[in-house]
Design a protein around this motif. Sequence first.
Motif, PDB file in Angstrom:
ATOM      1  N   HIS A  40     -44.433  13.081 -42.554  1.00 46.62           N
ATOM      2  CA  HIS A  40     -44.430  13.283 -43.996  1.00 46.62           C
ATOM      3  C   HIS A  40     -43.383  12.405 -44.669  1.00 46.62           C
ATOM      4  CE1 HIS A  40     -47.155  16.666 -43.674  1.00 46.62           C
ATOM      5  NE2 HIS A  40     -46.388  17.165 -42.708  1.00 46.62           N
ATOM      6  N   GLN A  41     -43.322  11.151 -44.290  1.00 48.00           N
ATOM      7  CA  GLN A  41     -42.379  10.228 -44.911  1.00 48.00           C
ATOM      8  C   GLN A  41     -43.163   9.071 -45.515  1.00 48.00           C
ATOM      9  OE1 GLN A  41     -39.911   9.111 -41.613  1.00 48.00           O
ATOM     10  NE2 GLN A  41     -38.264  10.463 -42.268  1.00 48.00           N
ATOM     11  N   SER A  42     -42.647   8.574 -46.612  1.00 49.53           N
ATOM     12  CA  SER A  42     -43.287   7.411 -47.208  1.00 49.53           C
ATOM     13  C   SER A  42     -42.872   6.156 -46.447  1.00 49.53           C
ATOM     14  CB  SER A  42     -42.887   7.285 -48.683  1.00 49.53           C
ATOM     15  OG  SER A  42     -41.526   6.912 -48.761  1.00 49.53           O
ATOM     16  N   LEU A  43     -43.561   5.090 -46.687  1.00 48.02           N
ATOM     17  CA  LEU A  43     -43.236   3.833 -46.011  1.00 48.02           C
ATOM     18  C   LEU A  43     -41.843   3.341 -46.362  1.00 48.02           C
ATOM     19  CD1 LEU A  43     -46.631   1.919 -46.300  1.00 48.02           C
ATOM     20  CD2 LEU A  43     -45.656   2.980 -44.273  1.00 48.02           C
ATOM     21  N   THR A  44     -41.437   3.500 -47.611  1.00 48.80           N
ATOM     22  CA  THR A  44     -40.096   3.038 -47.999  1.00 48.80           C
ATOM     23  C   THR A  44     -39.028   3.868 -47.312  1.00 48.80           C
ATOM     24  OG1 THR A  44     -40.250   4.395 -49.990  1.00 48.80           O
ATOM     25  CG2 THR A  44     -40.742   2.047 -50.212  1.00 48.80           C
ATOM     26  N   GLU A  45     -39.251   5.187 -47.167  1.00 48.12           N
ATOM     27  CA  GLU A  45     -38.271   6.016 -46.457  1.00 48.12           C
ATOM     28  C   GLU A  45     -38.143   5.568 -45.002  1.00 48.12           C
ATOM     29  OE1 GLU A  45     -39.887   9.884 -47.072  1.00 48.12           O
ATOM     30  OE2 GLU A  45     -38.585  10.315 -48.771  1.00 48.12           O
ATOM     31  N   ARG A  46     -39.295   5.255 -44.390  1.00 48.74           N
ATOM     32  CA  ARG A  46     -39.257   4.791 -43.001  1.00 48.74           C
ATOM     33  C   ARG A  46     -38.520   3.459 -42.889  1.00 48.74           C
ATOM     34  NH1 ARG A  46     -45.382   5.486 -41.003  1.00 48.74           N
ATOM     35  NH2 ARG A  46     -45.687   7.576 -41.797  1.00 48.74           N
ATOM     36  N   ALA A  47     -38.772   2.551 -43.831  1.00 45.30           N
ATOM     37  CA  ALA A  47     -38.117   1.238 -43.806  1.00 45.30           C
ATOM     38  C   ALA A  47     -36.618   1.379 -43.996  1.00 45.30           C
ATOM     39  CB  ALA A  47     -38.707   0.330 -44.881  1.00 45.30           C
ATOM     40  N   GLN A  48     -36.210   2.277 -44.923  1.00 44.86           N
ATOM     41  CA  GLN A  48     -34.790   2.476 -45.152  1.00 44.86           C
ATOM     42  C   GLN A  48     -34.134   3.117 -43.939  1.00 44.86           C
ATOM     43  OE1 GLN A  48     -34.730   4.726 -48.763  1.00 44.86           O
ATOM     44  NE2 GLN A  48     -34.917   2.907 -50.069  1.00 44.86           N
ATOM     45  N   ALA A  49     -34.828   4.039 -43.319  1.00 44.52           N
ATOM     46  CA  ALA A  49     -34.279   4.684 -42.127  1.00 44.52           C
ATOM     47  C   ALA A  49     -34.124   3.660 -41.014  1.00 44.52           C
ATOM     48  CB  ALA A  49     -35.180   5.825 -41.675  1.00 44.52           C
ATOM     49  N   GLY A  50     -35.081   2.773 -40.888  1.00 43.64           N
ATOM     50  CA  GLY A  50     -34.999   1.731 -39.868  1.00 43.64           C
ATOM     51  C   GLY A  50     -33.907   0.735 -40.168  1.00 43.64           C
ATOM     52  N   ALA A  51     -33.664   0.491 -41.462  1.00 43.54           N
ATOM     53  CA  ALA A  51     -32.636  -0.467 -41.850  1.00 43.54           C
ATOM     54  C   ALA A  51     -31.245   0.080 -41.584  1.00 43.54           C
ATOM     55  CB  ALA A  51     -32.780  -0.817 -43.325  1.00 43.54           C
ATOM     56  N   MET A  52     -31.122   1.394 -41.512  1.00 38.42           N
ATOM     57  CA  MET A  52     -29.815   1.991 -41.280  1.00 38.42           C
ATOM     58  C   MET A  52     -29.411   1.947 -39.815  1.00 38.42           C
ATOM     59  SD  MET A  52     -29.745   5.289 -43.666  1.00 38.42           S
ATOM     60  CE  MET A  52     -30.351   5.258 -45.321  1.00 38.42           C
ATOM     61  N   ASP A  53     -30.383   1.721 -38.933  1.00 35.20           N
ATOM     62  CA  ASP A  53     -30.050   1.641 -37.514  1.00 35.20           C
ATOM     63  C   ASP A  53     -29.142   0.437 -37.285  1.00 35.20           C
ATOM     64  OD1 ASP A  53     -31.599   3.790 -37.011  1.00 35.20           O
ATOM     65  OD2 ASP A  53     -33.348   2.650 -36.321  1.00 35.20           O
ATOM     66  N   ASN A  54     -28.113   0.651 -36.520  1.00 32.59           N
ATOM     67  CA  ASN A  54     -27.159  -0.431 -36.240  1.00 32.59           C
ATOM     68  C   ASN A  54     -27.391  -1.005 -34.855  1.00 32.59           C
ATOM     69  OD1 ASN A  54     -25.906  -0.230 -38.713  1.00 32.59           O
ATOM     70  ND2 ASN A  54     -24.507   1.357 -38.007  1.00 32.59           N
ATOM     71  N   HIS A  55     -28.652  -1.141 -34.475  1.00 30.90           N
ATOM     72  CA  HIS A  55     -28.955  -1.711 -33.170  1.00 30.90           C
ATOM     73  C   HIS A  55     -28.920  -3.236 -33.290  1.00 30.90           C
ATOM     74  CE1 HIS A  55     -30.032   2.183 -31.671  1.00 30.90           C
ATOM     75  NE2 HIS A  55     -30.913   2.350 -32.644  1.00 30.90           N
ATOM     76  N   PRO A  56     -28.171  -3.898 -32.416  1.00 34.75           N
ATOM     77  CA  PRO A  56     -28.163  -5.363 -32.471  1.00 34.75           C
ATOM     78  C   PRO A  56     -29.512  -5.912 -32.012  1.00 34.75           C
ATOM     79  CG  PRO A  56     -26.974  -4.596 -30.543  1.00 34.75           C
ATOM     80  CD  PRO A  56     -27.337  -3.366 -31.347  1.00 34.75           C
ATOM     81  N   ASP A  57     -29.842  -7.085 -32.528  1.00 35.89           N
ATOM     82  CA  ASP A  57     -31.085  -7.727 -32.115  1.00 35.89           C
ATOM     83  C   ASP A  57     -30.968  -8.138 -30.653  1.00 35.89           C
ATOM     84  OD1 ASP A  57     -32.213  -7.489 -34.611  1.00 35.89           O
ATOM     85  OD2 ASP A  57     -31.505  -9.448 -35.293  1.00 35.89           O
ATOM     86  N   PRO A  58     -32.076  -8.091 -29.923  1.00 37.66           N
ATOM     87  CA  PRO A  58     -32.007  -8.518 -28.519  1.00 37.66           C
ATOM     88  C   PRO A  58     -31.718 -10.009 -28.431  1.00 37.66           C
ATOM     89  CG  PRO A  58     -34.267  -8.068 -29.159  1.00 37.66           C
ATOM     90  CD  PRO A  58     -33.393  -7.657 -30.314  1.00 37.66           C
ATOM     91  N   ASP A  59     -31.065 -10.393 -27.348  1.00 34.34           N
ATOM     92  CA  ASP A  59     -30.726 -11.795 -27.121  1.00 34.34           C
ATOM     93  C   ASP A  59     -32.000 -12.579 -26.823  1.00 34.34           C
ATOM     94  OD1 ASP A  59     -29.451 -14.145 -26.634  1.00 34.34           O
ATOM     95  OD2 ASP A  59     -28.611 -13.558 -24.696  1.00 34.34           O
ATOM     96  N   PRO A  60     -32.338 -13.613 -27.618  1.00 37.27           N
ATOM     97  CA  PRO A  60     -33.587 -14.340 -27.404  1.00 37.27           C
ATOM     98  C   PRO A  60     -33.510 -15.375 -26.285  1.00 37.27           C
ATOM     99  CG  PRO A  60     -32.446 -15.258 -29.270  1.00 37.27           C
ATOM    100  CD  PRO A  60     -31.645 -14.066 -28.807  1.00 37.27           C
ATOM    101  N   GLU A  61     -32.343 -15.570 -25.696  1.00 37.76           N
ATOM    102  CA  GLU A  61     -32.186 -16.598 -24.674  1.00 37.76           C
ATOM    103  C   GLU A  61     -32.975 -16.227 -23.422  1.00 37.76           C
ATOM    104  OE1 GLU A  61     -28.736 -18.720 -21.984  1.00 37.76           O
ATOM    105  OE2 GLU A  61     -28.180 -17.493 -23.688  1.00 37.76           O
ATOM    106  N   VAL A  62     -33.709 -17.187 -22.888  1.00 32.74           N
ATOM    107  CA  VAL A  62     -34.470 -16.971 -21.672  1.00 32.74           C
ATOM    108  C   VAL A  62     -33.539 -17.246 -20.500  1.00 32.74           C
ATOM    109  CG1 VAL A  62     -36.435 -17.742 -20.295  1.00 32.74           C
ATOM    110  CG2 VAL A  62     -36.598 -17.663 -22.790  1.00 32.74           C
TER     111      VAL A  62
END
Length: 150
Positions: free
Chosen positions: A6-28
């Motif tokens: 029961h969440q709108s798309l903007t609520e989901r996007a904002q919740a995802g934006a609050m996560d402080n997970h670093p991006d995975p390292d793209p180096e092979v």
Amino acid sequence: MTTTIHQSLTERAQAGAMDNHPDPDPEVLERTRPPRRFTGEYKARILAEYAGLDKADRGALLRREGLYSSLLGEWRKQAARGATEALASSGGRRSAGPKDKEIARLKTENKRLDAELTKARKVIEVQGKVSALLEQLATESATDSTGETK
């Protein structure tokens, strides 16, 4: 059972934006081990064992040995072409023959000689400029301050 969000798309996007997970390292990463190579005897043994199993046991054999079914298909083709000799052959590039080795050696030598030739041409060009400069200095020193030649 179904769950409804029961969440709108903007609520989901904002919740995802609050996560402080670093991006995975793209180096092979470098490959930790070289590609596996299989002997003709090993290929023949696995093919014989695979042929005598039912479907579930075949999957277990592939998992145990770390093989793919497509690899066994290629081995079957090799076996049909020439038994153990074909099974012993590895895929990939053929080794270079004496003609190819000689061509590679000559190409390398040609590159080296081209570099030497370029260097020699530059030296000759500089020597010509030095010679012209020395001739000009000799001509200037031959004249005195009045402009007459000695």
